[in-house]
Design a protein around this motif. Sequence first.
Motif, PDB file in Angstrom:
ATOM      1  N   UNK A 127       0.820  -1.211   0.000  1.00 16.02           N
ATOM      2  CA  UNK A 127       0.000   0.000   0.000  1.00 16.02           C
ATOM      3  C   UNK A 127       0.859   1.268   0.000  1.00 16.02           C
ATOM      4  N   UNK A 128       1.857   1.292   0.886  1.00 15.66           N
ATOM      5  CA  UNK A 128       2.661   2.511   1.043  1.00 15.66           C
ATOM      6  C   UNK A 128       3.548   2.744  -0.161  1.00 15.66           C
ATOM      7  N   UNK A 129       4.296   1.712  -0.586  1.00 10.00           N
ATOM      8  CA  UNK A 129       5.222   1.898  -1.707  1.00 10.00           C
ATOM      9  C   UNK A 129       4.483   2.252  -2.993  1.00 10.00           C
ATOM     10  N   UNK A 130       3.399   1.549  -3.257  1.00  7.65           N
ATOM     11  CA  UNK A 130       2.647   1.826  -4.481  1.00  7.65           C
ATOM     12  C   UNK A 130       2.064   3.230  -4.458  1.00  7.65           C
ATOM     13  N   UNK A 131       1.520   3.633  -3.307  1.00  5.63           N
ATOM     14  CA  UNK A 131       0.948   4.963  -3.177  1.00  5.63           C
ATOM     15  C   UNK A 131       2.014   6.047  -3.310  1.00  5.63           C
ATOM     16  N   UNK A 132       3.180   5.831  -2.679  1.00  5.00           N
ATOM     17  CA  UNK A 132       4.268   6.817  -2.779  1.00  5.00           C
ATOM     18  C   UNK A 132       4.781   6.940  -4.202  1.00  5.00           C
ATOM     19  N   UNK A 133       4.901   5.813  -4.896  1.00  5.01           N
ATOM     20  CA  UNK A 133       5.375   5.859  -6.281  1.00  5.01           C
ATOM     21  C   UNK A 133       4.390   6.605  -7.179  1.00  5.01           C
ATOM     22  N   UNK A 134       3.102   6.359  -6.973  1.00  5.77           N
ATOM     23  CA  UNK A 134       2.088   7.057  -7.769  1.00  5.77           C
ATOM     24  C   UNK A 134       2.117   8.555  -7.472  1.00  5.77           C
TER      25      UNK A 134
END
Length: 207
Positions: free
Chosen positions: A94-101
């Motif tokens: 959740x965190x990594x994907x959200x930060x990358x987006x």
Amino acid sequence: MDTKEFRKWAHRFADWIADYYEQLIGESSEGNCLYILLGEADEAALESSLKQVSGFYSFTNDRTYWNGAFSTMLSSIEISTYLCLGLSFVMAMLVLLNLNVMFINEKKRELIVMRINGFGRADAKRYIYRDNIVLTSLGIFLGVAVGIGLGIIVLINLERKGDNTYLAPSLIACLIGTASSALFALITNIIALRRVDKLKMSDIGKV
């Protein structure tokens, strides 16, 4: 911990106890108990031999008790480990994907300008990758260091009286953790970078 290391540790601990006793009481300590590594030796034969020693009082085999206590502690550690791994997987996704987006959205104008100036999609993705690689590397190394510290704290708190857990971190485990974290970060980056393919030149006025 092998037998040789255990003996060295036990001798150091016994010397420390003797010195502390002498400092506290003011008299030299006298041992009245022996801890024996039985191994595959015959328990009855050993007890029979010990009875011939002057001052012998009793012989007790605590192997079954300590094996059971260690198995209980190990089960608690395994449950904690699996729980932490599951939570870290969900949080990382959740965190990594959200930060990358979010990072790609912040760089949206720059990416569109790059495309207008003739850079291809691969060039735009490499621009994102360079920043992500640095930040991900720092996060992985910091995470491994914090994980080692938290692991030691968990083991210390789960230890029962009489247990002695080997707390030194495993290099192989650290390498596996680093490699798996890097692979997971790569997968989330690939998923997030699909947004670069959807960028349109006409979006320059919307950002």
